[in-house]
Design a protein around this motif. Structure first.
Motif, mmCIF file in Angstrom:
data_model
loop_
_atom_site.group_PDB
_atom_site.id
_atom_site.type_symbol
_atom_site.label_atom_id
_atom_site.label_comp_id
_atom_site.label_asym_id
_atom_site.label_seq_id
_atom_site.Cartn_x
_atom_site.Cartn_y
_atom_site.Cartn_z
ATOM 1 N N VAL A 177 0.844 -1.195 0.000
ATOM 2 C CA VAL A 177 0.000 0.000 0.000
ATOM 3 C C VAL A 177 0.882 1.249 0.000
ATOM 4 O O VAL A 177 0.613 2.223 -0.703
ATOM 5 N N GLY A 178 1.961 1.229 0.774
ATOM 6 C CA GLY A 178 2.877 2.364 0.805
ATOM 7 C C GLY A 178 3.538 2.586 -0.543
ATOM 8 O O GLY A 178 3.698 3.722 -0.994
ATOM 9 N N LEU A 179 3.938 1.516 -1.217
ATOM 10 C CA LEU A 179 4.550 1.640 -2.535
ATOM 11 C C LEU A 179 3.547 2.157 -3.572
ATOM 12 O O LEU A 179 3.891 2.967 -4.426
ATOM 13 N N ALA A 180 2.336 1.673 -3.483
ATOM 14 C CA ALA A 180 1.313 2.103 -4.439
ATOM 15 C C ALA A 180 0.974 3.572 -4.250
ATOM 16 O O ALA A 180 0.756 4.293 -5.223
ATOM 17 N N SER A 181 0.962 4.047 -3.007
ATOM 18 C CA SER A 181 0.627 5.457 -2.793
ATOM 19 C C SER A 181 1.775 6.368 -3.225
ATOM 20 O O SER A 181 1.565 7.492 -3.651
ATOM 21 N N MET A 182 3.021 5.905 -3.127
ATOM 22 C CA MET A 182 4.151 6.700 -3.582
ATOM 23 C C MET A 182 4.230 6.721 -5.104
ATOM 24 O O MET A 182 4.738 7.677 -5.688
ATOM 25 N N ALA A 183 3.716 5.709 -5.755
ATOM 26 C CA ALA A 183 3.791 5.630 -7.206
ATOM 27 C C ALA A 183 2.853 6.628 -7.872
ATOM 28 O O ALA A 183 3.028 6.963 -9.044
ATOM 29 N N GLN A 184 1.869 7.123 -7.149
ATOM 30 C CA GLN A 184 0.923 8.054 -7.741
ATOM 31 C C GLN A 184 1.528 9.437 -7.926
ATOM 32 O O GLN A 184 1.094 10.193 -8.777
ATOM 33 N N GLY A 185 2.507 9.800 -7.174
ATOM 34 C CA GLY A 185 3.152 11.101 -7.328
ATOM 35 C C GLY A 185 2.338 12.215 -6.720
ATOM 36 O O GLY A 185 1.259 12.021 -6.179
ATOM 37 N N ALA A 186 2.876 13.396 -6.822
ATOM 38 C CA ALA A 186 2.205 14.572 -6.271
ATOM 39 C C ALA A 186 1.102 15.027 -7.217
ATOM 40 O O ALA A 186 1.185 14.868 -8.433
ATOM 41 N N THR A 187 0.100 15.613 -6.646
ATOM 42 C CA THR A 187 -0.985 16.155 -7.479
ATOM 43 C C THR A 187 -0.500 17.455 -8.111
ATOM 44 O O THR A 187 0.254 18.214 -7.502
ATOM 45 N N PRO A 188 -0.901 17.732 -9.320
ATOM 46 C CA PRO A 188 -0.459 18.986 -9.962
ATOM 47 C C PRO A 188 -1.076 20.182 -9.257
ATOM 48 O O PRO A 188 -2.185 20.104 -8.734
ATOM 49 N N PRO A 189 -0.374 21.297 -9.226
ATOM 50 C CA PRO A 189 -0.930 22.487 -8.572
ATOM 51 C C PRO A 189 -2.124 23.014 -9.361
ATOM 52 O O PRO A 189 -2.235 22.809 -10.564
ATOM 53 N N PRO A 190 -3.029 23.685 -8.678
ATOM 54 C CA PRO A 190 -4.188 24.240 -9.393
ATOM 55 C C PRO A 190 -3.724 25.317 -10.364
ATOM 56 O O PRO A 190 -2.709 25.967 -10.153
ATOM 57 N N PRO A 191 -4.467 25.517 -11.431
ATOM 58 C CA PRO A 191 -4.054 26.542 -12.402
ATOM 59 C C PRO A 191 -4.115 27.928 -11.773
ATOM 60 O O PRO A 191 -4.960 28.216 -10.935
ATOM 61 N N GLY A 192 -3.208 28.788 -12.183
ATOM 62 C CA GLY A 192 -3.148 30.146 -11.649
ATOM 63 C C GLY A 192 -4.239 31.017 -12.244
ATOM 64 O O GLY A 192 -4.994 30.602 -13.133
ATOM 65 N N PRO A 193 -4.336 32.235 -11.765
ATOM 66 C CA PRO A 193 -5.347 33.137 -12.313
ATOM 67 C C PRO A 193 -5.003 33.506 -13.750
ATOM 68 O O PRO A 193 -3.843 33.461 -14.144
ATOM 69 N N PRO A 194 -6.001 33.848 -14.518
ATOM 70 C CA PRO A 194 -5.719 34.216 -15.917
ATOM 71 C C PRO A 194 -4.905 35.503 -15.973
ATOM 72 O O PRO A 194 -4.985 36.340 -15.073
ATOM 73 N N PRO A 195 -4.133 35.677 -17.015
ATOM 74 C CA PRO A 195 -3.332 36.907 -17.114
ATOM 75 C C PRO A 195 -4.236 38.109 -17.334
ATOM 76 O O PRO A 195 -5.345 37.994 -17.845
ATOM 77 N N PRO A 196 -3.783 39.280 -16.933
ATOM 78 C CA PRO A 196 -4.611 40.471 -17.132
ATOM 79 C C PRO A 196 -4.759 40.772 -18.621
ATOM 80 O O PRO A 196 -3.905 40.399 -19.418
ATOM 81 N N PRO A 197 -5.852 41.418 -18.981
ATOM 82 C CA PRO A 197 -6.042 41.714 -20.400
ATOM 83 C C PRO A 197 -4.991 42.706 -20.891
ATOM 84 O O PRO A 197 -4.572 43.594 -20.153
ATOM 85 N N GLY A 198 -4.577 42.525 -22.117
ATOM 86 C CA GLY A 198 -3.573 43.418 -22.680
ATOM 87 C C GLY A 198 -4.220 44.668 -23.245
ATOM 88 O O GLY A 198 -4.910 44.619 -24.251
ATOM 89 N N LEU A 199 -4.037 45.768 -22.564
ATOM 90 C CA LEU A 199 -4.601 47.031 -23.022
ATOM 91 C C LEU A 199 -3.465 47.936 -23.478
ATOM 92 O O LEU A 199 -2.741 48.488 -22.663
ATOM 93 N N PRO A 200 -3.291 48.110 -24.777
ATOM 94 C CA PRO A 200 -2.129 48.851 -25.275
ATOM 95 C C PRO A 200 -2.323 50.369 -25.255
ATOM 96 O O PRO A 200 -2.373 51.020 -26.284
#
Length: 62
Positions: free
Chosen positions: A10-33
Protein backbone atom coordinates in the motif's frame (compact mmCIF):
# COMPACT_ATOMS: atom_id res chain seq x y z
CA UNK A 1 3.39 -11.24 8.31
CA UNK A 2 0.62 -10.89 5.73
CA UNK A 3 -0.40 -7.56 7.27
CA UNK A 4 3.11 -6.11 7.06
CA UNK A 5 3.50 -7.22 3.42
CA UNK A 6 0.16 -5.72 2.46
CA UNK A 7 1.02 -2.45 4.25
CA UNK A 8 4.31 -2.20 2.38
CA UNK A 9 2.51 -2.69 -0.93
CA UNK A 10 0.00 0.00 0.00
CA UNK A 11 2.88 2.36 0.81
CA UNK A 12 4.55 1.64 -2.54
CA UNK A 13 1.31 2.10 -4.44
CA UNK A 14 0.63 5.46 -2.79
CA UNK A 15 4.15 6.70 -3.58
CA UNK A 16 3.79 5.63 -7.21
CA UNK A 17 0.92 8.05 -7.74
CA UNK A 18 3.15 11.10 -7.33
CA UNK A 19 2.21 14.57 -6.27
CA UNK A 20 -0.98 16.15 -7.48
CA UNK A 21 -0.46 18.99 -9.96
CA UNK A 22 -0.93 22.49 -8.57
CA UNK A 23 -4.19 24.24 -9.39
CA UNK A 24 -4.05 26.54 -12.40
CA UNK A 25 -3.15 30.15 -11.65
CA UNK A 26 -5.35 33.14 -12.31
CA UNK A 27 -5.72 34.22 -15.92
CA UNK A 28 -3.33 36.91 -17.11
CA UNK A 29 -4.61 40.47 -17.13
CA UNK A 30 -6.04 41.71 -20.40
CA UNK A 31 -3.57 43.42 -22.68
CA UNK A 32 -4.60 47.03 -23.02
CA UNK A 33 -2.13 48.85 -25.27
CA UNK A 34 -2.61 52.42 -24.01
CA UNK A 35 0.95 52.90 -22.76
CA UNK A 36 2.36 54.17 -26.03
CA UNK A 37 -0.57 56.40 -27.00
CA UNK A 38 -1.32 58.05 -23.67
CA UNK A 39 0.94 61.06 -24.34
CA UNK A 40 -0.71 61.62 -27.72
CA UNK A 41 -4.11 61.42 -26.04
CA UNK A 42 -3.12 64.06 -23.48
CA UNK A 43 -1.77 66.39 -26.21
CA UNK A 44 -4.97 66.04 -28.25
CA UNK A 45 -7.10 66.72 -25.15
CA UNK A 46 -4.98 69.78 -24.28
CA UNK A 47 -5.26 71.22 -27.79
CA UNK A 48 -9.01 70.55 -27.85
CA UNK A 49 -9.37 72.30 -24.48
CA UNK A 50 -7.54 75.38 -25.76
CA UNK A 51 -9.72 75.37 -28.90
CA UNK A 52 -12.95 75.19 -26.89
CA UNK A 53 -11.77 77.89 -24.49
CA UNK A 54 -10.96 80.23 -27.37
CA UNK A 55 -14.27 79.46 -29.07
CA UNK A 56 -16.28 80.18 -25.91
CA UNK A 57 -14.37 83.38 -25.15
CA UNK A 58 -14.92 84.69 -28.72
CA UNK A 59 -18.67 84.02 -28.41
CA UNK A 60 -18.85 86.04 -25.18
CA UNK A 61 -17.02 89.01 -26.70
CA UNK A 62 -19.26 89.20 -29.76
Amino acid sequence: MLASISLSFVGLASMAQGATPPPPGPPPPPGLPIDSGIIVLFVIAFVYGIYKTNKISKNKIA
